[in-house]
Design a protein around this motif. Structure first.
Motif, PDB file in Angstrom:
ATOM      1  N   PHE A   1      -2.542   0.578  -2.672  1.00 28.67           N
ATOM      2  CA  PHE A   1      -2.320  -0.856  -2.895  1.00 28.67           C
ATOM      3  C   PHE A   1      -0.852  -1.221  -2.678  1.00 28.67           C
ATOM      4  CE2 PHE A   1      -6.413  -0.869  -5.243  1.00 28.67           C
ATOM      5  CZ  PHE A   1      -6.976  -2.015  -4.683  1.00 28.67           C
ATOM      6  N   ARG A   2       0.062  -0.370  -3.134  1.00 32.51           N
ATOM      7  CA  ARG A   2       1.489  -0.649  -2.924  1.00 32.51           C
ATOM      8  C   ARG A   2       1.818  -0.662  -1.433  1.00 32.51           C
ATOM      9  NH1 ARG A   2       1.887   2.835  -7.437  1.00 32.51           N
ATOM     10  NH2 ARG A   2       2.433   4.615  -6.107  1.00 32.51           N
ATOM     11  N   ASP A   3       1.247   0.291  -0.714  1.00 33.67           N
ATOM     12  CA  ASP A   3       1.514   0.353   0.718  1.00 33.67           C
ATOM     13  C   ASP A   3       0.865  -0.811   1.462  1.00 33.67           C
ATOM     14  OD1 ASP A   3       3.116   2.581   0.549  1.00 33.67           O
ATOM     15  OD2 ASP A   3       1.512   4.004   0.941  1.00 33.67           O
TER      16      ASP A   3
ATOM     17  N   PRO B   1      -3.742   3.506  -6.290  1.00 34.41           N
ATOM     18  CA  PRO B   1      -2.583   2.666  -6.633  1.00 34.41           C
ATOM     19  C   PRO B   1      -1.485   2.732  -5.576  1.00 34.41           C
ATOM     20  CG  PRO B   1      -3.402   3.748  -8.602  1.00 34.41           C
ATOM     21  CD  PRO B   1      -4.187   4.321  -7.455  1.00 34.41           C
ATOM     22  N   ALA B   2      -1.237   3.933  -5.039  1.00 34.55           N
ATOM     23  CA  ALA B   2      -0.236   4.055  -3.966  1.00 34.55           C
ATOM     24  C   ALA B   2      -0.691   3.299  -2.731  1.00 34.55           C
ATOM     25  CB  ALA B   2      -0.001   5.529  -3.634  1.00 34.55           C
TER      26      ALA B   2
ATOM     27  N   ASP C   1       0.707  -3.804   0.335  1.00 34.52           N
ATOM     28  CA  ASP C   1       1.678  -4.888   0.175  1.00 34.52           C
ATOM     29  C   ASP C   1       2.855  -4.709   1.144  1.00 34.52           C
ATOM     30  OD1 ASP C   1       0.204  -6.125  -1.809  1.00 34.52           O
ATOM     31  OD2 ASP C   1       1.264  -5.127  -3.451  1.00 34.52           O
ATOM     32  N   SER C   2       3.278  -3.451   1.338  1.00 39.46           N
ATOM     33  CA  SER C   2       4.372  -3.184   2.279  1.00 39.46           C
ATOM     34  C   SER C   2       3.964  -3.521   3.706  1.00 39.46           C
ATOM     35  CB  SER C   2       4.796  -1.709   2.195  1.00 39.46           C
ATOM     36  OG  SER C   2       5.316  -1.399   0.918  1.00 39.46           O
TER      37      SER C   2
ATOM     38  N   SER D   1       6.897   3.181   1.756  1.00 35.49           N
ATOM     39  CA  SER D   1       7.875   3.713   0.818  1.00 35.49           C
ATOM     40  C   SER D   1       8.054   5.213   1.027  1.00 35.49           C
ATOM     41  CB  SER D   1       7.433   3.433  -0.614  1.00 35.49           C
ATOM     42  OG  SER D   1       6.137   3.985  -0.862  1.00 35.49           O
TER      43      SER D   1
ATOM     44  N   THR E   1      -6.921  -3.702   1.972  1.00 35.62           N
ATOM     45  CA  THR E   1      -5.709  -3.795   2.794  1.00 35.62           C
ATOM     46  C   THR E   1      -5.616  -5.179   3.431  1.00 35.62           C
ATOM     47  OG1 THR E   1      -5.929  -1.427   3.303  1.00 35.62           O
ATOM     48  CG2 THR E   1      -4.413  -2.713   4.670  1.00 35.62           C
TER      49      THR E   1
END
Length: 211
Positions: free
Chosen positions: A33-35, A30-31, A37-38, A208, A66
Motif C-alpha cells: 500500500f505504501r508503494d 502494508p508495504a 502511494d509512491s 522506498s 494499486t
C-alpha cells in the motif's frame, strides 16, 4: 505524443507467504500500500496537470488496490478489465510455490511453446494468456487519449509491451519483458512517424529503500 505508463502492482501477500499468485486474489501488504502511494505520486509528477488521463487495471485485488491509489491522485475512475490479469496457474493458485515447482513442466527450447501443456490442471497456456493481453491492449489503444495508465502484473506486462510494439502474436513465443513489482514502464508513440518506443522498462527509483 501518446504515452502509456504500465504499472506492475507492488508487494502482495502471496509474495511474502510463498504461495502461487496468478488468479489467486491476494491483497497488497502494508508495504505494498505504501508503494502504491509512491507509484501514484510518481505518475502525478510525470503527467502534465490539466491533461486527460485514462486508468485501466486488472480486476484482481492487488491491482485494484494499486489502481485505487492512482485514481485518488488523478481523480479518475479505473476501468477494470479481467483480461489484464496475471496468467492463471489453475489448481496451483494459492498453493505453496514448491507445489508448482514440483508439478511444472517447462516449455521446450524449440517446437510448440504457445500451446504447451505445463502439467498443471486448469492452467492457461501461454497462447491463451497472450491472446487476452493483446486484446486488452488493443482495446486500450482504441481510445485516442494521449496519457493512459495500465495497472497489471509482473508476468502479464510482457504481452502489453509486445502488443504495443506490434509483435505478431504467433511470434511472441520467446518474448519476455518482465519487470519488478511496483515498477513503472513507459511506452511512447510519436505524432509524426507513429513509431512506438519502449522508453523505459521496470523503473523502481520511486519506491522506498528496501522495497
Amino acid at each position: 505524443m501518446r504515452t502509456l505508463y504500465v504499472v506492475t502492482h507492488p508487494e502482495a501477500t502471496h509474495h511474502v507467504e510463498g504461495v502461487v499468485g496468478g488468479w489467486y486474489d491476494s491483497p497488497l501488504t502494508p508495504a505494498g500500500f505504501r508503494d502504491a502511494d509512491s507509484i501514484a505520486r510518481e505518475l502525478r509528477s510525470r503527467v502534465p496537470s490539466g491533461t486527460e488521463v485514462e486508468l485501466y487495471s486488472s480486476d484482481l485485488r492487488r491491482t485494484r488496490q494499486t489502481a485505487d491509489a492512482v485514481a485518488a491522485m488523478f481523480h479518475v475512475k479505473p476501468h477494470l478489465d479481467p483480461r489484464l490479469r496475471e496468467k492463471s496457474y489453475g489448481e496451483a493458485g494459492g498453493r505453496p510455490q514448491e507445489w508448482l515447482d514440483r508439478s511444472f513442466v517447462p516449455p521446450p527450447a524449440v517446437g510448440e511453446r504457445m500451446d504447451h501443456d505445463e502439467g498443471v490442471p486448469g492452467a492457461e497456456t501461454k497462447g491463451a494468456w497472450a491472446q487476452r493481453l493483446y486484446e486488452a491492449t488493443d482495446a486500450i489503444l482504441a481510445s485516442p487519449c494521449e496519457h493512459q495508465i495500465v495497472v497489471t502484473h509482473g508476468g502479464s506486462i510482457t504481452f502489453v509491451v509486445a502488443s504495443w510494439l506490434r509483435i505478431p502474436l504467433a511470434s511472441a513465443d520467446y518474448v519476455s519483458f518482465r519487470a519488478p513489482s511496483g515498477s513503472i514502464t513507459v511506452l511512447r508513440e510519436d505524432d509524426y512517424f507513429h513509431n512506438r518506443q519502449l522508453t523505459s522498462l521496470g523503473e523502481t527509483g520511486h519506491l522506498s529503500p528496501g522495497a
